[in-house]
Design an enzyme around this catalytic site. Sequence first.
Site, PDB file in Angstrom:
ATOM      1  N   LYS A  22      29.800  27.667  84.463  1.00  0.00           N
ATOM      2  CA  LYS A  22      30.933  28.235  85.224  1.00  0.00           C
ATOM      3  C   LYS A  22      32.242  27.557  84.827  1.00  0.00           C
ATOM      4  O   LYS A  22      33.244  28.228  84.573  1.00  0.00           O
ATOM      5  CB  LYS A  22      30.695  28.047  86.723  1.00  0.00           C
ATOM      6  CG  LYS A  22      31.898  28.356  87.581  1.00  0.00           C
ATOM      7  CD  LYS A  22      31.603  28.200  89.040  1.00  0.00           C
ATOM      8  CE  LYS A  22      31.826  26.818  89.594  1.00  0.00           C
ATOM      9  NZ  LYS A  22      33.222  26.444  89.808  1.00  0.00           N
ATOM     10  N   ASN A  23      32.240  26.235  84.788  1.00  0.00           N
ATOM     11  CA  ASN A  23      33.499  25.526  84.546  1.00  0.00           C
ATOM     12  C   ASN A  23      33.977  25.639  83.106  1.00  0.00           C
ATOM     13  O   ASN A  23      35.102  25.252  82.793  1.00  0.00           O
ATOM     14  CB  ASN A  23      33.381  24.059  84.957  1.00  0.00           C
ATOM     15  CG  ASN A  23      33.321  23.910  86.465  1.00  0.00           C
ATOM     16  OD1 ASN A  23      33.506  24.885  87.191  1.00  0.00           O
ATOM     17  ND2 ASN A  23      33.041  22.710  86.937  1.00  0.00           N
ATOM     18  N   ARG A  92      40.474  28.920  93.551  1.00  0.00           N
ATOM     19  CA  ARG A  92      41.494  27.929  93.261  1.00  0.00           C
ATOM     20  C   ARG A  92      41.635  27.653  91.760  1.00  0.00           C
ATOM     21  O   ARG A  92      42.710  27.364  91.261  1.00  0.00           O
ATOM     22  CB  ARG A  92      41.116  26.649  93.995  1.00  0.00           C
ATOM     23  CG  ARG A  92      42.230  25.714  94.175  1.00  0.00           C
ATOM     24  CD  ARG A  92      43.243  26.317  95.102  1.00  0.00           C
ATOM     25  NE  ARG A  92      42.756  26.338  96.453  1.00  0.00           N
ATOM     26  CZ  ARG A  92      42.941  25.332  97.307  1.00  0.00           C
ATOM     27  NH1 ARG A  92      43.601  24.282  96.936  1.00  0.00           N
ATOM     28  NH2 ARG A  92      42.496  25.409  98.520  1.00  0.00           N
ATOM     29  N   CYS A 116      46.471  28.158 100.687  1.00  0.00           N
ATOM     30  CA  CYS A 116      45.135  28.670 100.987  1.00  0.00           C
ATOM     31  C   CYS A 116      44.499  27.853 102.108  1.00  0.00           C
ATOM     32  O   CYS A 116      44.844  26.701 102.314  1.00  0.00           O
ATOM     33  CB  CYS A 116      44.249  28.586  99.756  1.00  0.00           C
ATOM     34  SG  CYS A 116      45.009  29.326  98.329  1.00  0.00           S
ATOM     35  N   ARG A 121      44.496  20.863  97.399  1.00  0.00           N
ATOM     36  CA  ARG A 121      43.967  20.442  96.099  1.00  0.00           C
ATOM     37  C   ARG A 121      45.177  20.418  95.196  1.00  0.00           C
ATOM     38  O   ARG A 121      45.632  21.466  94.731  1.00  0.00           O
ATOM     39  CB  ARG A 121      42.915  21.449  95.638  1.00  0.00           C
ATOM     40  CG  ARG A 121      41.994  20.868  94.597  1.00  0.00           C
ATOM     41  CD  ARG A 121      40.684  21.587  94.607  1.00  0.00           C
ATOM     42  NE  ARG A 121      39.902  21.275  93.453  1.00  0.00           N
ATOM     43  CZ  ARG A 121      38.710  21.789  93.216  1.00  0.00           C
ATOM     44  NH1 ARG A 121      38.185  22.645  94.061  1.00  0.00           N
ATOM     45  NH2 ARG A 121      38.041  21.451  92.138  1.00  0.00           N
ATOM     46  N   PRO A 122      45.766  19.250  94.998  1.00  0.00           N
ATOM     47  CA  PRO A 122      47.092  19.197  94.389  1.00  0.00           C
ATOM     48  C   PRO A 122      47.115  19.684  92.948  1.00  0.00           C
ATOM     49  O   PRO A 122      46.094  19.629  92.245  1.00  0.00           O
ATOM     50  CB  PRO A 122      47.461  17.715  94.462  1.00  0.00           C
ATOM     51  CG  PRO A 122      46.199  16.978  94.684  1.00  0.00           C
ATOM     52  CD  PRO A 122      45.224  17.915  95.301  1.00  0.00           C
ATOM     53  N   ILE A 123      48.285  20.162  92.528  1.00  0.00           N
ATOM     54  CA  ILE A 123      48.457  20.571  91.132  1.00  0.00           C
ATOM     55  C   ILE A 123      49.669  19.859  90.529  1.00  0.00           C
ATOM     56  O   ILE A 123      50.242  20.313  89.549  1.00  0.00           O
ATOM     57  CB  ILE A 123      48.592  22.109  90.981  1.00  0.00           C
ATOM     58  CG1 ILE A 123      49.732  22.642  91.842  1.00  0.00           C
ATOM     59  CG2 ILE A 123      47.301  22.817  91.285  1.00  0.00           C
ATOM     60  CD1 ILE A 123      50.200  24.018  91.401  1.00  0.00           C
ATOM     61  N   LEU A 125      49.916  17.222  88.762  1.00  0.00           N
ATOM     62  CA  LEU A 125      49.747  16.795  87.361  1.00  0.00           C
ATOM     63  C   LEU A 125      49.959  17.973  86.412  1.00  0.00           C
ATOM     64  O   LEU A 125      50.517  17.828  85.326  1.00  0.00           O
ATOM     65  CB  LEU A 125      48.355  16.185  87.141  1.00  0.00           C
ATOM     66  CG  LEU A 125      48.033  14.941  87.972  1.00  0.00           C
ATOM     67  CD1 LEU A 125      46.572  14.540  87.804  1.00  0.00           C
ATOM     68  CD2 LEU A 125      48.938  13.784  87.547  1.00  0.00           C
ATOM     69  N   ASP A 305      30.312  16.950  91.080  1.00  0.00           N
ATOM     70  CA  ASP A 305      29.665  18.222  91.425  1.00  0.00           C
ATOM     71  C   ASP A 305      28.173  18.095  91.717  1.00  0.00           C
ATOM     72  O   ASP A 305      27.592  18.981  92.331  1.00  0.00           O
ATOM     73  CB  ASP A 305      29.855  19.245  90.287  1.00  0.00           C
ATOM     74  CG  ASP A 305      31.270  19.797  90.261  1.00  0.00           C
ATOM     75  OD1 ASP A 305      32.021  19.536  91.212  1.00  0.00           O
ATOM     76  OD2 ASP A 305      31.615  20.488  89.285  1.00  0.00           O
ATOM     77  N   ARG A 397      28.739  31.317  94.084  1.00  0.00           N
ATOM     78  CA  ARG A 397      29.916  31.042  93.230  1.00  0.00           C
ATOM     79  C   ARG A 397      29.526  30.269  91.986  1.00  0.00           C
ATOM     80  O   ARG A 397      30.237  30.311  90.986  1.00  0.00           O
ATOM     81  CB  ARG A 397      30.949  30.205  93.995  1.00  0.00           C
ATOM     82  CG  ARG A 397      31.552  30.930  95.144  1.00  0.00           C
ATOM     83  CD  ARG A 397      32.643  30.094  95.735  1.00  0.00           C
ATOM     84  NE  ARG A 397      33.809  30.165  94.868  1.00  0.00           N
ATOM     85  CZ  ARG A 397      35.047  30.128  95.287  1.00  0.00           C
ATOM     86  NH1 ARG A 397      35.288  30.011  96.574  1.00  0.00           N
ATOM     87  NH2 ARG A 397      36.043  30.195  94.445  1.00  0.00           N
TER      88      ARG A 397
HETATM   89  C1  UD1 Z   1      37.182  20.702  87.881  1.00  0.00           C
HETATM   90  C2  UD1 Z   1      35.943  21.511  88.151  1.00  0.00           C
HETATM   91  C3  UD1 Z   1      35.256  21.020  89.426  1.00  0.00           C
HETATM   92  C4  UD1 Z   1      34.982  19.533  89.327  1.00  0.00           C
HETATM   93  C5  UD1 Z   1      36.247  18.761  88.959  1.00  0.00           C
HETATM   94  C6  UD1 Z   1      36.019  17.283  88.715  1.00  0.00           C
HETATM   95  C7  UD1 Z   1      36.514  23.677  87.225  1.00  0.00           C
HETATM   96  C8  UD1 Z   1      36.788  25.108  87.481  1.00  0.00           C
HETATM   97  N1  UD1 Z   1      36.323  22.907  88.321  1.00  0.00           N
HETATM   98  O1  UD1 Z   1      38.069  20.906  88.984  1.00  0.00           O
HETATM   99  O2  UD1 Z   1      34.028  21.727  89.582  1.00  0.00           O
HETATM  100  O3  UD1 Z   1      34.499  19.061  90.567  1.00  0.00           O
HETATM  101  O4  UD1 Z   1      36.842  19.320  87.762  1.00  0.00           O
HETATM  102  O5  UD1 Z   1      35.082  17.104  87.704  1.00  0.00           O
HETATM  103  O6  UD1 Z   1      36.429  23.228  86.095  1.00  0.00           O
HETATM  104  N2  UD1 Z   1      44.361  15.988  91.048  1.00  0.00           N
HETATM  105  C9  UD1 Z   1      45.636  15.654  91.429  1.00  0.00           C
HETATM  106  N3  UD1 Z   1      46.676  16.391  90.923  1.00  0.00           N
HETATM  107  C10 UD1 Z   1      46.484  17.422  90.049  1.00  0.00           C
HETATM  108  C11 UD1 Z   1      45.166  17.741  89.656  1.00  0.00           C
HETATM  109  C12 UD1 Z   1      44.115  17.001  90.183  1.00  0.00           C
HETATM  110  O7  UD1 Z   1      45.846  14.746  92.217  1.00  0.00           O
HETATM  111  O8  UD1 Z   1      47.457  18.036  89.615  1.00  0.00           O
HETATM  112  C13 UD1 Z   1      43.222  15.212  91.594  1.00  0.00           C
HETATM  113  C14 UD1 Z   1      42.319  16.069  92.469  1.00  0.00           C
HETATM  114  O9  UD1 Z   1      42.780  16.138  93.791  1.00  0.00           O
HETATM  115  C15 UD1 Z   1      40.999  15.329  92.370  1.00  0.00           C
HETATM  116  C16 UD1 Z   1      41.017  14.804  90.943  1.00  0.00           C
HETATM  117  O10 UD1 Z   1      42.382  14.827  90.524  1.00  0.00           O
HETATM  118  O11 UD1 Z   1      40.996  14.237  93.246  1.00  0.00           O
HETATM  119  C17 UD1 Z   1      40.162  15.591  89.978  1.00  0.00           C
HETATM  120  O12 UD1 Z   1      40.597  16.907  89.901  1.00  0.00           O
HETATM  121  P1  UD1 Z   1      40.461  17.794  88.572  1.00  0.00           P
HETATM  122  O13 UD1 Z   1      39.777  17.002  87.498  1.00  0.00           O
HETATM  123  O14 UD1 Z   1      41.790  18.378  88.299  1.00  0.00           O
HETATM  124  O15 UD1 Z   1      39.476  18.901  89.073  1.00  0.00           O
HETATM  125  P2  UD1 Z   1      39.604  20.470  88.848  1.00  0.00           P
HETATM  126  O16 UD1 Z   1      40.091  20.756  87.495  1.00  0.00           O
HETATM  127  O17 UD1 Z   1      40.309  21.064  90.020  1.00  0.00           O
END
Ligand code: UD1
Length: 417
Positions: A22-23, A92, A116, A121-123, A125, A305, A397
């Site tokens: 999936k990822n 998301r 949502c 779930r911050p973005i 970065l 996960d 999912r």
């Molecule tokens: C992806 C996976 C998810 C997995 C996760 C960690 C997909 C679709 N999903 O999620 O299944 O659990 O990697 O292996 O691939 N963070 C920030 N700011 C940001 C982005 C992230 O603070 O801009 C933090 C998040 O809150 C979290 C950590 O970084 O604590 C890891 O997040 P990230 O690696 O970005 O996970 P996803 O890409 O959302």
Amino acid sequence: MGRLIISGGRPLEGEIKIQGAKNAVLPILAAAILTDEKCVINNCPALRDVDKTILILRDLGCEAIKNGSVITVDGSGIRDCRICENLMCEMRSSIIFLGAILTRCRRANVSMPGGCPIGLRPIDLHLKALRKLGVEITEEHGYINCRADRLRGADIHLDFPSVGATENIMLSAVCADGETVISNAAREPEIVDLAVFLRSMGARITGAGSSVIRITGVKKLHGAQHTVMPDRIVAATYLAAGAVTGGDITLIGADKTHMDAMLDVLSEMGAQFEFGENTIRIKPLEEIKSVHILRTMPYPGFPTDIQSPFMTVAALARGTSIFVENIFENRFRHVDELVRMGADIRVSGRCAVIRGVDRLYGAHVRARELRGGAALVLAGLAAHGETIVENTEYIDRGYECIEKYLSECGADIHKEA
Ligand code: UD1
């Protein structure tokens, strides 16, 4: 909302073919819009999130056709650069379209994930990195508006090796002017799979799978074919199903090289494996041992996960295990339900202390998210009596026909709509 009815206590035995990841498939489908030529993606899992991604592609004006596990994307007709709020909220991970849409349209418009109902779930970065690539970002009425008449290569250091941010940067940088260097990049195998696909489209990327990824922008990408990597989390979930039932399961099409951290933990718990070319067999396990301490970490560490499915294994171990969740703060939502099934688990902040019990008991429980839902299914397979797991939509999912694969291995499990 669907439910799974499980009558526990049967050792599982048989073979399970592992679905595509999936990822990996989600960013790869986003990457397919980077060209106006056709892309063919094989081994796509039959999942709700993949169907949602197809809807996003169609919404953008692309043609996306699913035929079994093959999805063909024709991005020549792309006409929109906006992802509507509903689709964004339902999934998301659609944030990874941001980079791809920007590369293709020089504009992108997505709703804030913070709007949502499923928690923050911050973005930050992602947005910080895009700004470095020359993207102007404004936020208005809950939407993020991005605009870049020209994307410029840049040196980007990630404060945390975020998977999504690394993917977004790759998708934005492949056609940027000049070179982009991502340091402290995520090293997950799904990043490597995305890089393989992008390279087959003509992108110039080196270092994927290491902490430093270098991307030299090219003028244009072309159509390509790709076969999605196997899902390492699904594979580990079925190994855990073998462990909790004392079963004998062989995974077909799994890639052991992606699974070291998970296989190490299962070995510490007493599991023994037999490896073939693309197969992993877990042998029947008489007694599960506790794990001293399990910490979730970015790859190659132990994946967040699979933390919850492995907690079900630890719940049945002899001795006490400690789990520390370092990636997401809210990933112990399955604990209350496991406790209702007889598990002895205490949570304090990011730590869970799991005292193994001899037996779990069937109960009426509720999945609250994808992997926690899988943990409850595993508990149901091992438990004495009947378990009903509500809200199977969450499980769908990430797991393709979980009830079918498990019942083919002898589990007494069925789904009710
Ligand atoms: C992806 C996976 C998810 C997995 C996760 C960690 C997909 C679709 N999903 O999620 O299944 O659990 O990697 O292996 O691939 N963070 C920030 N700011 C940001 C982005 C992230 O603070 O801009 C933090 C998040 O809150 C979290 C950590 O970084 O604590 C890891 O997040 P990230 O690696 O970005 O996970 P996803 O890409 O959302």
